[in-house]
Write a protein that holds these residues in place. Structure first.
Motif, PDB file in Angstrom:
ATOM      1  N   TYR A 193     -10.055 -22.046  20.143  1.00  0.00           N
ATOM      2  CA  TYR A 193      -9.437 -23.154  20.848  1.00  0.00           C
ATOM      3  C   TYR A 193      -8.218 -22.554  21.543  1.00  0.00           C
ATOM      4  CZ  TYR A 193      -7.501 -27.659  22.015  1.00  0.00           C
ATOM      5  OH  TYR A 193      -7.006 -28.731  22.719  1.00  0.00           O
ATOM      6  N   ALA A 194      -8.050 -22.900  22.821  1.00  0.00           N
ATOM      7  CA  ALA A 194      -7.026 -22.207  23.628  1.00  0.00           C
ATOM      8  C   ALA A 194      -6.170 -23.211  24.394  1.00  0.00           C
ATOM      9  CB  ALA A 194      -7.721 -21.243  24.586  1.00  0.00           C
ATOM     10  N   PRO A 195      -5.328 -23.967  23.673  1.00  0.00           N
ATOM     11  CA  PRO A 195      -4.537 -24.989  24.369  1.00  0.00           C
ATOM     12  C   PRO A 195      -3.403 -24.398  25.202  1.00  0.00           C
ATOM     13  CG  PRO A 195      -3.855 -24.852  22.068  1.00  0.00           C
ATOM     14  CD  PRO A 195      -5.031 -23.915  22.230  1.00  0.00           C
ATOM     15  N   SER A 196      -3.028 -25.127  26.236  1.00  0.00           N
ATOM     16  CA  SER A 196      -1.827 -24.809  26.999  1.00  0.00           C
ATOM     17  C   SER A 196      -0.685 -25.607  26.372  1.00  0.00           C
ATOM     18  CB  SER A 196      -2.000 -25.222  28.459  1.00  0.00           C
ATOM     19  OG  SER A 196      -3.188 -24.657  28.960  1.00  0.00           O
ATOM     20  N   PRO A 197       0.352 -24.946  25.878  1.00  0.00           N
ATOM     21  CA  PRO A 197       1.399 -25.690  25.166  1.00  0.00           C
ATOM     22  C   PRO A 197       2.381 -26.384  26.113  1.00  0.00           C
ATOM     23  CG  PRO A 197       1.814 -23.354  24.986  1.00  0.00           C
ATOM     24  CD  PRO A 197       0.563 -23.491  25.790  1.00  0.00           C
ATOM     25  N   VAL A 219      -7.113 -14.056  32.759  1.00  0.00           N
ATOM     26  CA  VAL A 219      -6.587 -13.898  31.393  1.00  0.00           C
ATOM     27  C   VAL A 219      -7.538 -14.476  30.350  1.00  0.00           C
ATOM     28  CG1 VAL A 219      -4.197 -13.706  32.137  1.00  0.00           C
ATOM     29  CG2 VAL A 219      -5.103 -15.969  31.591  1.00  0.00           C
ATOM     30  N   VAL A 220      -8.251 -15.533  30.711  1.00  0.00           N
ATOM     31  CA  VAL A 220      -9.167 -16.132  29.746  1.00  0.00           C
ATOM     32  C   VAL A 220     -10.270 -15.139  29.377  1.00  0.00           C
ATOM     33  CG1 VAL A 220     -10.741 -17.247  31.405  1.00  0.00           C
ATOM     34  CG2 VAL A 220     -10.367 -18.310  29.210  1.00  0.00           C
ATOM     35  N   VAL A 221     -10.711 -14.370  30.345  1.00  0.00           N
ATOM     36  CA  VAL A 221     -11.789 -13.410  30.098  1.00  0.00           C
ATOM     37  C   VAL A 221     -11.264 -12.230  29.273  1.00  0.00           C
ATOM     38  CG1 VAL A 221     -13.344 -11.774  31.226  1.00  0.00           C
ATOM     39  CG2 VAL A 221     -13.019 -14.063  32.196  1.00  0.00           C
ATOM     40  N   ASP A 263     -14.827 -30.273  32.023  1.00  0.00           N
ATOM     41  CA  ASP A 263     -14.114 -30.099  33.301  1.00  0.00           C
ATOM     42  C   ASP A 263     -14.055 -28.616  33.691  1.00  0.00           C
ATOM     43  OD1 ASP A 263     -12.412 -29.684  31.067  1.00  0.00           O
ATOM     44  OD2 ASP A 263     -10.620 -30.085  32.235  1.00  0.00           O
ATOM     45  N   LEU A 264     -14.302 -27.724  32.733  1.00  0.00           N
ATOM     46  CA  LEU A 264     -14.232 -26.282  33.022  1.00  0.00           C
ATOM     47  C   LEU A 264     -15.608 -25.650  33.221  1.00  0.00           C
ATOM     48  CD1 LEU A 264     -11.283 -25.388  30.646  1.00  0.00           C
ATOM     49  CD2 LEU A 264     -11.284 -25.252  33.136  1.00  0.00           C
ATOM     50  N   LEU A 265     -16.643 -26.484  33.234  1.00  0.00           N
ATOM     51  CA  LEU A 265     -18.002 -25.949  33.372  1.00  0.00           C
ATOM     52  C   LEU A 265     -18.156 -25.089  34.627  1.00  0.00           C
ATOM     53  CD1 LEU A 265     -20.977 -25.910  32.421  1.00  0.00           C
ATOM     54  CD2 LEU A 265     -21.325 -28.052  33.654  1.00  0.00           C
ATOM     55  N   PHE A 268      -2.627 -19.570  22.400  1.00  0.00           N
ATOM     56  CA  PHE A 268      -1.781 -20.425  23.229  1.00  0.00           C
ATOM     57  C   PHE A 268      -1.729 -19.870  24.635  1.00  0.00           C
ATOM     58  CE2 PHE A 268      -0.217 -21.352  18.924  1.00  0.00           C
ATOM     59  CZ  PHE A 268      -0.459 -22.721  18.924  1.00  0.00           C
ATOM     60  N   GLU A 269      -2.204 -20.645  25.577  1.00  0.00           N
ATOM     61  CA  GLU A 269      -2.241 -20.203  26.977  1.00  0.00           C
ATOM     62  C   GLU A 269      -0.926 -20.640  27.625  1.00  0.00           C
ATOM     63  OE1 GLU A 269      -6.201 -21.003  28.652  1.00  0.00           O
ATOM     64  OE2 GLU A 269      -6.777 -19.226  27.508  1.00  0.00           O
ATOM     65  N   ASP A 270       0.095 -19.821  27.402  1.00  0.00           N
ATOM     66  CA  ASP A 270       1.463 -20.227  27.736  1.00  0.00           C
ATOM     67  C   ASP A 270       2.042 -19.464  28.924  1.00  0.00           C
ATOM     68  OD1 ASP A 270       1.587 -17.802  26.445  1.00  0.00           O
ATOM     69  OD2 ASP A 270       3.260 -18.316  25.132  1.00  0.00           O
TER      70      ASP A 270
HETATM   71  N1  GLU Z   1      -5.876 -23.638  28.357  1.00  0.00           N
HETATM   72  C1  GLU Z   1      -6.926 -24.415  28.925  1.00  0.00           C
HETATM   73  C2  GLU Z   1      -6.612 -25.878  28.755  1.00  0.00           C
HETATM   74  O1  GLU Z   1      -5.824 -26.233  27.890  1.00  0.00           O
HETATM   75  C3  GLU Z   1      -8.258 -24.179  28.255  1.00  0.00           C
HETATM   76  C4  GLU Z   1      -8.921 -23.012  28.773  1.00  0.00           C
HETATM   77  C5  GLU Z   1     -10.255 -22.680  28.113  1.00  0.00           C
HETATM   78  O2  GLU Z   1     -10.601 -23.272  27.078  1.00  0.00           O
HETATM   79  O3  GLU Z   1     -10.918 -21.803  28.634  1.00  0.00           O
HETATM   80  O4  GLU Z   1      -7.152 -26.680  29.497  1.00  0.00           O
END
Ligand code: GLU
Length: 306
Positions: A10-14, A184-186, A202-204, A44-46
């Protein structure tokens, strides 16, 4: 860090507190990972907008709903050297070019047949050194784009099937020097041993670009599952302004964490209305094939003002 078990994440943006839509996506990512014997990672995608203390509160809320993850946690802001190294590597093998176009110029340029609106038309792909120097001298700071060598790339999504995306020369580093999400995600999924990406649908449309870049970096693309989003009663993506949507707002509205977990489980067809259920119990019931394919419409209680 990379091992044969594989990992979900899980990669949330804080940028603020997680809302029930984010928590539901996190729960799904955890269920997909743990039910398939994978590690589960938190990142954390910060690199962009962050709010003070948001990462810590997000972590607390994820733990409060019963999720756990395998260390180490990752923070993108501490990995700038790694991204710089990857960009240098792509540059040294001739897979990048400098792009001086503004957003407007890209939108107004004649586009190649069949390319989607907003796709990069290739303007700066073949600039001469003199042309580049002239543009630099005009004060424009170039973005760095990937020199793509394919028109399309296809990934398979567990819920959506085959997804083919147009491969334009997408941005790796923006003109202001910040690293693009698609880069960066890759890099980070590769570094965290992530071989299963579960996130909002939404990221499809980003998945084919990311999988293509992964192959260029020698990373095996992950399997994908893009899950339905949570919408408000106007059928628009749930947002903070919709009312009590974060765990702490929901608490203030008299809804306990256990009730939030029950609500999410019910929305996923994993519990009957009001049934108290732990995330561990949900793991026993979870089956990706039986997931609802429709968005969940959530009607938030009114926000209780302090
Ligand atoms: N950080 C992104 C977001 O919170 C998610 C990116 C991902 O899951 O690839 O929307």
């Amino acid at each position: 860090m990379v091992d044969s078990i594989g990992a979900g994440r899980y990669a949330p943006s804080p940028s603020g507190d997680l809302h029930i839509g984010n928590l539901r996506t996190a729960l799904l990512a955890w269920l997909f990972a743990r039910s398939s014997g994978r590690h589960f990672r938190l990142r954390f995608e910060d690199l962009d907008r962050t709010a003070d203390g948001a990462a810590e509160r997000q972590r607390d809320d994820l733990a409060a709903i019963g999720l756990d993850w395998d260390p180490p946690e990752m923070r993108q802001s501490s990995r700038l050297d790694v991204y710089a190294g990857v960009v240098t590597e792509l540059m040294s093998v001739g897979r990048t070019f400098e792009c001086f176009c503004t957003r407007r110029e890209i939108l107004e340029a004649p586009s190649a047949p069949h390319s989607p609106p907003g796709a990069y038309p290739g303007t700066c792909r073949h600039l001469t050194e003199a042309e580049r120097a002239a543009r630099r001298a005009s004060g424009r700071r170039p973005a760095i784009r990937l020199l793509s060598d394919t028109d399309t790339f296809t990934v398979t999504d567990e819920l959506h099937g085959a997804q083919t995306g147009t491969m334009d020369d997408f941005v790796l580093v923006r003109g202001d020097g910040t690293y693009a999400y698609n880069l960066v995600v890759v890099v980070d999924d590769g570094a965290q041993g992530v071989d299963q990406v579960v996130r909002g649908d939404d990221l499809l449309s980003s998945a084919p670009r990311q999988a293509y870049l992964a192959t260029l970096l020698g990373i095996r693309p992950p399997v994908y599952a893009h899950v339905p989003m949570v919408l408000n009663t106007d059928h628009i993506r749930l947002a903070k302004r919709d009312g009590a949507v974060t765990l702490s707002d929901l608490h203030a509205a008299g809804i306990t964490t256990a009730q939030v977990v029950s609500l999410m489980a019910e929305s996923l067809g994993l519990a009957s209305p009001g049934e108290p259920v732990s995330t561990q119990a949900l793991l026993q019931r979870f089956s990706p094939q039986r997931l609802p394919r429709e968005p969940w419409i959530f009607e938030p209680p009114q926000l209780v003002e302090d």
